[in-house]
Design a protein around this motif. Structure first.
Motif, mmCIF file in Angstrom:
data_model
loop_
_atom_site.group_PDB
_atom_site.id
_atom_site.type_symbol
_atom_site.label_atom_id
_atom_site.label_comp_id
_atom_site.label_asym_id
_atom_site.label_seq_id
_atom_site.Cartn_x
_atom_site.Cartn_y
_atom_site.Cartn_z
ATOM 1 N N TRP A 74 0.825 -1.210 0.000
ATOM 2 C CA TRP A 74 0.000 0.000 0.000
ATOM 3 C C TRP A 74 0.862 1.265 0.000
ATOM 4 N N ASN A 75 1.963 1.235 0.744
ATOM 5 C CA ASN A 75 2.835 2.403 0.870
ATOM 6 C C ASN A 75 3.855 2.529 -0.254
ATOM 7 N N SER A 76 3.891 1.558 -1.161
ATOM 8 C CA SER A 76 4.918 1.576 -2.212
ATOM 9 C C SER A 76 4.763 2.747 -3.176
ATOM 10 N N ILE A 77 3.628 3.399 -3.162
ATOM 11 C CA ILE A 77 3.406 4.590 -3.987
ATOM 12 C C ILE A 77 4.316 5.744 -3.566
ATOM 13 N N LEU A 78 4.717 5.764 -2.299
ATOM 14 C CA LEU A 78 5.459 6.890 -1.725
ATOM 15 C C LEU A 78 6.951 6.764 -1.991
ATOM 16 N N LYS A 79 7.525 7.827 -2.501
ATOM 17 C CA LYS A 79 8.957 7.825 -2.833
ATOM 18 C C LYS A 79 9.685 8.908 -2.027
ATOM 19 N N ASP A 80 10.598 9.597 -2.645
ATOM 20 C CA ASP A 80 11.436 10.563 -1.937
ATOM 21 C C ASP A 80 10.787 11.957 -1.876
#
Length: 202
Positions: A74-80
């Motif tokens: 679910w959180n893999s969308i978030l990057k730097d």
């Protein structure tokens, strides 16, 4: 003349991979993203269901997958979150020229990840006069009511307001209400170039 700037969060300040979550969930064995699942996701994003209920729903679909793997997917969308964007909003805040508002479609798991992985999150948040997250106010873009909520709450004149978001459906709704918009392209444009790209508004 612009007096208020309303900013989106994802792909304006923090970089996103918008296809990552679906890819990772499919890798875990989810057959497809159905309309029912999209409804659950939107319900979570507007705070209508809790994090526990949200995870439980996914665990029923993926009974052999751990809670951690579901959360990671679910959180893999978030990057730097590039530091130069923090410096930009800090300087803008220090100048006190504009009312600064953040308006983001997000959820508790994503914000928890950001708090844990972006060490300057609190500094970032403190730059804004008002900080609205969809799961906390129970409203989400692109619905008209979330924009009316902000306009009415702060007695804003749409003509004197700029809304920045990378998603066309969101900026289209804001424009329908008379708000100035910048539909930024995160692949080609950066929020730090705001006053160059939208110089006609300032």
């Amino acid at each position: 003349m612009i007096k208020t700037i309303i900013f989106d969060f994802g792909d304006v300040f923090i970089n996103l991979d918008k296809h990552a979550t679906e890819k990772e969930l499919l890798k875990l064995g989810l057959p497809s993203i159905t309309e029912d699942l999209e409804y659950i996701n939107e319900s979570y994003e507007t705070g209508k269901i809790t994090t526990i209920d949200f995870i439980n729903y996914y665990q029923k679909l993926l009974p052999d997958v751990s809670e951690k793997k579901i959360i990671d997917a679910w959180n893999s969308i978030l990057k730097d979150f590039p530091k130069h964007r923090l410096k930009f909003i800090q300087k803008l805040s220090e100048n006190k020229t504009y009312l600064l508002i953040l308006l983001s479609n997000t959820n508790e798991l994503h914000i928890d990840w950001i708090k844990e992985n972006v060490p300057f999150y609190n500094n970032f948040k403190s730059c804004f006069n008002f900080f609205y997250l969809s799961h906390e106010i129970n409203l989400r873009k692109p619905n008209h009511d979330i924009f009316r909520f902000v306009l009415d709450n702060h007695q804003l004149n749409p003509v004197e307001t700029l809304f920045i978001d990378d998603t066309f459906v969101n900026t289209n709704t804001a424009q329908e209400l008379g708000i100035n918009i910048w539909n930024n392209d995160p692949k080609k444009e950066d929020i730090t170039n705001l006053f160059t790209i939208k110089s006609n508004l300032f």
